[in-house]
Write a protein that holds these residues in place. Structure first.
Motif, PDB file in Angstrom:
ATOM      1  N   ARG A   1       0.815  -1.214   0.000  1.00  0.00           N
ATOM      2  CA  ARG A   1       0.000   0.000   0.000  1.00  0.00           C
ATOM      3  C   ARG A   1       0.851   1.268   0.000  1.00  0.00           C
ATOM      4  O   ARG A   1       0.568   2.230  -0.724  1.00  0.00           O
ATOM      5  CB  ARG A   1      -0.925   0.006   1.234  1.00  0.00           C
ATOM      6  N   LEU A   2       1.913   1.276   0.785  1.00  0.00           N
ATOM      7  CA  LEU A   2       2.678   2.507   1.007  1.00  0.00           C
ATOM      8  C   LEU A   2       3.880   2.656   0.087  1.00  0.00           C
ATOM      9  O   LEU A   2       4.334   3.783  -0.150  1.00  0.00           O
ATOM     10  CB  LEU A   2       3.153   2.568   2.463  1.00  0.00           C
ATOM     11  N   GLY A   3       4.399   1.532  -0.416  1.00  0.00           N
ATOM     12  CA  GLY A   3       5.636   1.563  -1.197  1.00  0.00           C
ATOM     13  C   GLY A   3       6.794   1.035  -0.375  1.00  0.00           C
ATOM     14  O   GLY A   3       6.889   1.325   0.821  1.00  0.00           O
TER      15      GLY A   3
ATOM     16  N   ALA B   1      -0.014   1.066   7.690  1.00  0.00           N
ATOM     17  CA  ALA B   1      -0.823   1.566   6.579  1.00  0.00           C
ATOM     18  C   ALA B   1      -2.227   1.916   7.055  1.00  0.00           C
ATOM     19  O   ALA B   1      -2.771   2.978   6.702  1.00  0.00           O
ATOM     20  CB  ALA B   1      -0.876   0.515   5.468  1.00  0.00           C
ATOM     21  N   ARG B   2      -2.798   1.055   7.882  1.00  0.00           N
ATOM     22  CA  ARG B   2      -4.152   1.320   8.379  1.00  0.00           C
ATOM     23  C   ARG B   2      -4.182   2.559   9.267  1.00  0.00           C
ATOM     24  O   ARG B   2      -5.073   3.408   9.145  1.00  0.00           O
ATOM     25  CB  ARG B   2      -4.666   0.106   9.151  1.00  0.00           C
TER      26      ARG B   2
ATOM     27  N   ASP C   1      -1.096   9.283  -0.862  1.00  0.00           N
ATOM     28  CA  ASP C   1      -1.877   9.282  -2.096  1.00  0.00           C
ATOM     29  C   ASP C   1      -2.916   8.179  -2.061  1.00  0.00           C
ATOM     30  O   ASP C   1      -2.746   7.160  -1.381  1.00  0.00           O
ATOM     31  CB  ASP C   1      -0.951   9.073  -3.300  1.00  0.00           C
ATOM     32  N   ASP C   2      -3.983   8.373  -2.825  1.00  0.00           N
ATOM     33  CA  ASP C   2      -4.994   7.318  -2.876  1.00  0.00           C
ATOM     34  C   ASP C   2      -4.527   6.198  -3.792  1.00  0.00           C
ATOM     35  O   ASP C   2      -3.462   6.263  -4.403  1.00  0.00           O
ATOM     36  CB  ASP C   2      -6.359   7.872  -3.294  1.00  0.00           C
ATOM     37  N   ASP C   3      -5.323   5.159  -3.869  1.00  0.00           N
ATOM     38  CA  ASP C   3      -4.916   3.945  -4.584  1.00  0.00           C
ATOM     39  C   ASP C   3      -5.010   4.072  -6.097  1.00  0.00           C
ATOM     40  O   ASP C   3      -4.313   3.365  -6.826  1.00  0.00           O
ATOM     41  CB  ASP C   3      -5.769   2.750  -4.146  1.00  0.00           C
ATOM     42  N   VAL C   4      -5.867   4.944  -6.587  1.00  0.00           N
ATOM     43  CA  VAL C   4      -6.165   4.894  -8.015  1.00  0.00           C
ATOM     44  C   VAL C   4      -5.855   6.179  -8.769  1.00  0.00           C
ATOM     45  O   VAL C   4      -5.410   6.135  -9.911  1.00  0.00           O
ATOM     46  CB  VAL C   4      -7.656   4.524  -8.240  1.00  0.00           C
ATOM     47  N   GLY C   5      -6.090   7.321  -8.161  1.00  0.00           N
ATOM     48  CA  GLY C   5      -5.935   8.574  -8.886  1.00  0.00           C
ATOM     49  C   GLY C   5      -4.747   9.378  -8.419  1.00  0.00           C
ATOM     50  O   GLY C   5      -3.752   8.843  -7.934  1.00  0.00           O
TER      51      GLY C   5
END
Length: 442
Positions: free
Chosen positions: A210-212, A236-237, A325-329
Motif C-alpha cells: 500500500r505505502l511503497g 498503513a491502516r 496518495d490514494d490507490d487509483v488517482g
C-alpha cells in the motif's frame, strides 16, 4: 584521490587464549587513503603504532554479527544502539578502537574518537577526522576483511567457528531478496536478526503493497525512534485513518515538478544535505523565485494543496507529517501536525521536497530519523524556504543568535533552520561530526 577504506590485520604471535584467538592475533588497522582511524601511542614501545594488537577473530565476529545494523541502521537513541555500532563494546579483554560506525542507507560514517584519558595505557588512541564513505564501499571493505580472517583460521589449522557460521548466514541472507528485505527492516528498527518474535516486521512487509517499499523503510526507522510507543499509528491502516481524520486535500497533478533542464543527478558520493540544497536551488531557478520569501499561499500552491493546511489550527494529533496518495488517482491527503506555523511550513516543504526527490510509492513521510532520505528532505526545506546566499548576505558575517533570529523571522522559519544552514555550509561548527545531523524541524 579516492578515499578508499581498508580493515587490516598483520599477523603477530600470541601464546595464550583460544585457538581462534591466537590464530587471528595481530596488528589491527582501519585506514583510508587519507588517514588512519586506529593510530595510537603504544606505551610498551614508547612510540606510535597504526593500530592495536588484538585478536582479529573477535572484531570479525562482531562485524559479522552486526553486519545488517552497521550497513543500514542510522544513529539512534535506542538503549542497545551502542552495542551494535561502537567498536569499543566488543570486549574480550582488549582495548578496542573508539570507533562508531553507522549508515544513513547511502553513506556510512566512521567516527574515530581519541582515548578519553590523555595518558591511557597500554594504547592511547589519537582519533581522526570523521570518515564518510559510500555504504557500498563499506560493504566491500568487510567483504574483503572477513574472508581474510577466516582464511587465516584455516591456515592455522582452526576448523569451523562461530564466525564461519555468522558470515555464511550473512552471505546467504544478502543473496535472498525476501530475507534481505526482512533483515534491512529489522536493522532500521534497531533489531538484531530474528531477535524479537512478533509480527512487526511482517506487518511492515505487508504495508509495502500500500505505502511503497522505500517508504516502509522510512517508517521502520521512525518506529525504532518511537521504541514501540504507539506503533499502531505507523501502519498503513493507522496512517490512512489519521489522514482521513485530520489531513488536507491535495492533488499530485497540481504539484510543481522539476523539468528536464532542472533535474538534479544524484549519486552515493553526494551528501544528503547537498542533494536537498541542489534540488531546492533548481526549483527556485525554475520557478524564477530569486531570493523572495515563500509565503504560505505560494508554498501551498507549489505543494498542490490549500493554504488552509498552513493557517488553520491542527485538526488533531498525528505522529509525523506526511502525504498519502490514494490507490487509483492523483488525489492525496497531507497531514501537518504541530501548532506553530513555522513548523508546519517546514513540514510541508519537506513533503514537497520528498515528492521531487522520491517519485515512487503512495506515502511521503517526514520523520525524525537520520536516513539519507530524511536528511535530504530537511536540507531541501531549509534551502528552499531560506536560501543560504540570502541568509549569508543578511547576516554579513555576524552569526550571533540575535542575528539568526532576525533572519529566521524574515523568512518565516525557525531559528534552528538558519542555524542548520550555517552548519551545513561550514560557517559555524557542528554539534555532531556528521552532515546535517540536526533535524531543523522548527
Amino acid at each position: 584521490m579516492p578515499i578508499g577504506l581498508e580493515f587490516g590485520l598483520a599477523p603477530e604471535r600470541l601464546d595464550e587464549g583460544s585457538p581462534e584467538e591466537r590464530a587471528a592475533f595481530g596488528l589491527f588497522t582501519v585506514r583510508t587513503a587519507r588517514q588512519s582511524l586506529t593510530e595510537g601511542f603504544d606505551s610498551f614501545l614508547n612510540g606510535f603504532r597504526q593500530g592495536p594488537l588484538v585478536s582479529g577473530y573477535h572484531v570479525a565476529e562482531w562485524l559479522a554479527w552486526n553486519w545488517w545494523r552497521l550497513r543500514w541502521e542510522p544513529r539512534s537513541a535506542s538503549p542497545d544502539w551502542s552495542l551494535a555500532h561502537r567498536m569499543n563494546s566488543i570486549g574480550e579483554g582488549y582495548l578496542w578502537p573508539n570507533i562508531e560506525i553507522w549508515s544513513d542507507g547511502v553513506r556510512t560514517m566512521l567516527i574515530s574518537n581519541a582515548s578519553a584519558e590523555p595518558d591511557a595505557k597500554p594504547f592511547r588512541y589519537v582519533g581522526s577526522f570523521p570518515t564518510i564513505v559510500p555504504s557500498t564501499l563499506f560493504e566491500a571493505a568487510l567483504d574483503e576483511f572477513l574472508p581474510r580472517v577466516i582464511g587465516r583460521l584455516r591456515e592455522q589449522g582452526v576448523g569451523e567457528t562461530n564466525l564461519d557460521r555468522l558470515w555464511r548466514d550473512v552471505i546467504a541472507e544478502r543473496a535472498d531478496p525476501e530475507i534481505a528485505k526482512r533483515r534491512r527492516l529489522e536493522a532500521l528498527m534497531g533489531r538484531d536478526p530474528d531477535a524479537i518474535d512478533d509480527d512487526a516486521v511482517e506487518g511492515l512487509i505487508g504495508d509495502a503493497d500500500r505505502l511503497g517499499e522505500a517508504a516502509v523503510l522510512e517508517v521502520a526507522a521512525e518506529r525504532a525512534r518511537m521504541q514501540h510507543e504507539n506503533e499502531n499509528l505507523l501502519t498503513a491502516r493507522g496512517l490512512e485513518a489519521i489522514a482521513q481524520a485530520v489531513g488536507y486535500h491535495a492533488c499530485a497533478r497540481d504539484m510543481v515538478a522539476l523539468d528536464a533542464q532542472h533535474r538534479v543527478v544524484r549519486d552515493s558520493a553526494m551528501p544528503a544535505w547537498k542533494l536537498g540544497t541542489d534540488v531546492a536551488y533548481a526549483l527556485r531557478q525554475q520557478e524564477r523565485l530569486g531570493d523572495h520569501v515563500i509565503d504560505d499561499h505560494l508554498l501551498a500552491t507549489l505543494s498542490g494543496t490549500s493554504p488552509d493546511a498552513l493557517t488553520e489550527q491542527p485538526r488533531g494529533p498525528a505522529a509525523l507529517p506526511y502525504a498519502l496518495d490514494d490507490d487509483v488517482g492523483d488525489r492525496s491527503l497531507i497531514v501537518l501536525p504541530g501548532k506553530r506555523e513555522v513548523g508546519r511550513r517546514f513540514a510541508l516543504a519537506r513533503v514537497l521536497g520528498d515528492r521531487l526527490m522520491n517519485h515512487q510509492g503512495a506515502l511521503h513521510p517526514a520523520t525524525h530519523a537520520y536516513t539519507y532520505r530524511q536528511k535530504a528532505q530537511r536540507s531541501f526545506a531549509a534551502e528552499f524556504l531560506a536560501p543560504f546566499d540570502s541568509v549569508e548576505e543578511m547576516l554579513r558575517g555576524d552569526y550571533s543568535e540575535e542575528n539568526q533570529q532576525d533572519v529566521a523571522e524574515h523568512f518565516h522559519v525557525s531559528p534552528m533552520v538558519v542555524n542548520t544552514l550555517l552548519k551545513n555550509h561550514g560557517r559555524i561548527e557542528r554539534d555532531w561530526p556528521e552532515e546535517d545531523f540536526m533535524s531543523a524541524t522548527g
